[in-house]
Design an enzyme around this catalytic site. Structure first.
Site, PDB file in Angstrom:
ATOM      1  N   ARG A  40      16.893   6.111 -64.585  1.00 22.97           N
ATOM      2  CA  ARG A  40      16.150   6.442 -65.532  1.00 22.97           C
ATOM      3  C   ARG A  40      16.353   7.959 -65.920  1.00 22.97           C
ATOM      4  O   ARG A  40      17.036   8.641 -65.317  1.00 22.97           O
ATOM      5  CB  ARG A  40      14.827   6.268 -64.930  1.00 22.97           C
ATOM      6  N   LYS A 105      15.853   4.218 -50.282  1.00 21.45           N
ATOM      7  CA  LYS A 105      15.800   3.569 -51.290  1.00 21.45           C
ATOM      8  C   LYS A 105      17.168   2.584 -51.390  1.00 21.45           C
ATOM      9  O   LYS A 105      18.446   2.809 -51.129  1.00 21.45           O
ATOM     10  CB  LYS A 105      16.320   4.514 -52.544  1.00 21.45           C
ATOM     11  N   ARG A 239       5.850  10.391 -55.789  1.00 23.13           N
ATOM     12  CA  ARG A 239       6.474  10.775 -54.603  1.00 23.13           C
ATOM     13  C   ARG A 239       5.062  10.993 -53.502  1.00 23.13           C
ATOM     14  O   ARG A 239       3.917  11.285 -53.866  1.00 23.13           O
ATOM     15  CB  ARG A 239       6.642  12.512 -54.910  1.00 23.13           C
TER      16      ARG A 239
END
Ligand code: ATP
Ligand code: BTN
Length: 241
Positions: A40, A105, A239
């Protein structure tokens, strides 16, 4: 279509759609490596040869761009269902667009739309799923990351995974076109990486609050000092505090 090496499967598929070469929803393009994999906001996606899945699927969003809020969330749901079913992995979704396993991730989702607000629009759904990353991956990724082979502890065959991912996605996207996001809220909340955690949302402003889940449009519900508010994806980053 399988391409050995390409700049970005999202860019290539978008080109094919804009030139009228691809018109069938569900059409999928995968590559073995990308030279300009995109995340992104101009960030890059580390895409070494033969160690991941670089996957893009074409879809038509019947309700138009205005309804796109829940789209990356239903794509996340498709991925989590798949990883749980195939490898018994406790995958979670970081709203609005990443898949995590054990707080690392493992997968990113990049959705690109073109069309008008109230008419059906074209969508490219890009998925980068780490399968077995090379040792030096840490030099190229500036956050905690993992891959399926390390988490599942088994060999991962990519061909059946691609086929299963495509059919799982087509299933949830068809339902999303017919019924929108509201039927997915409860399942999303179960998979929500930050559920009931204190989080910081950054965009134009910075908002700190307790993550309660998502609303029927896919907006993030935060309990803040001023009450419960809902926030939408686009340019926001979430976050843990
Ligand atoms: P947010 O979207 O909430 O800001 P993010 O920091 O994960 O989250 P994204 O744009 O979603 O940002 O993803 C790009 C980021 O993902 C990169 O900046 C890098 O930190 C990380 N990344 C890049 N390649 C990989 C990969 N193969 N596996 C895991 N993480 C990666
Ligand atoms: C993110 O986390 O920001 C999203 C990363 C998306 C990466 C995939 S890999 C296949 C497709 N092609 C791209 O250039 N990006 C997506």
């Amino acid at each position: 279509l399988v391409q050995h090496i390409t700049d970005s499967t999202n860019s290539q598929l978008m080109l094919k759609v804009s030139q009228g070469q691809v018109t069938q929803p569900g059409y999928t393009l995968v590559a073995e490596a990308q030279t300009a994999g995109r995340g992104r906001r101009g960030r890059s996606w580390y895409s070494p040869f033969a160690s991941s899945l670089y996957f893009s699927l074409y879809w038509r969003l019947e309700q138009g761009i205005a309804a796109a809020g829940g789209l990356s969330l239903v794509v996340g749901i498709a991925l989590v269902r798949l990883l749980r079913r195939l490898y018994s992995l406790e995958a979670k979704i970081k709203w609005p667009n990443d898949i995590y396993i054990n707080d690392k991730k493992v997968c990113g989702i990049l959705i690109e739309l073109s069309g008008q607000a109230n008419a059906a629009c074209d969508v490219i759904i890009g998925i980068g799923l780490n399968i077995r990353l090379p040792q030096q991956a840490g030099l190229n990724i500036d956050q905690q990351f993992t891959d399926l082979a390390s988490e599942a502890g088994v060999m991962i065959e990519r061909n059946p995974l691609v086929a299963a991912l495509q059919s799982q996605l087509i299933g949830v996207l068809t339902e999303f076109n017919l019924q929108g996001f509201s039927g997915f809220v409860e399942e999303f909340n179960q998979y929500n990486q930050h559920r009931l955690r204190q989080v910081r949302l950054t965009g134009n402003d910075e908002i700190v609050g307790m993550c309660l889940g998502v609303d029927s449009q896919g907006g993030l519900l935060l309990q803040t000092a001023t009450g419960i508010n809902s926030y939408f994806g686009g340019e926001l980053s979430l976050r843990a505090e």
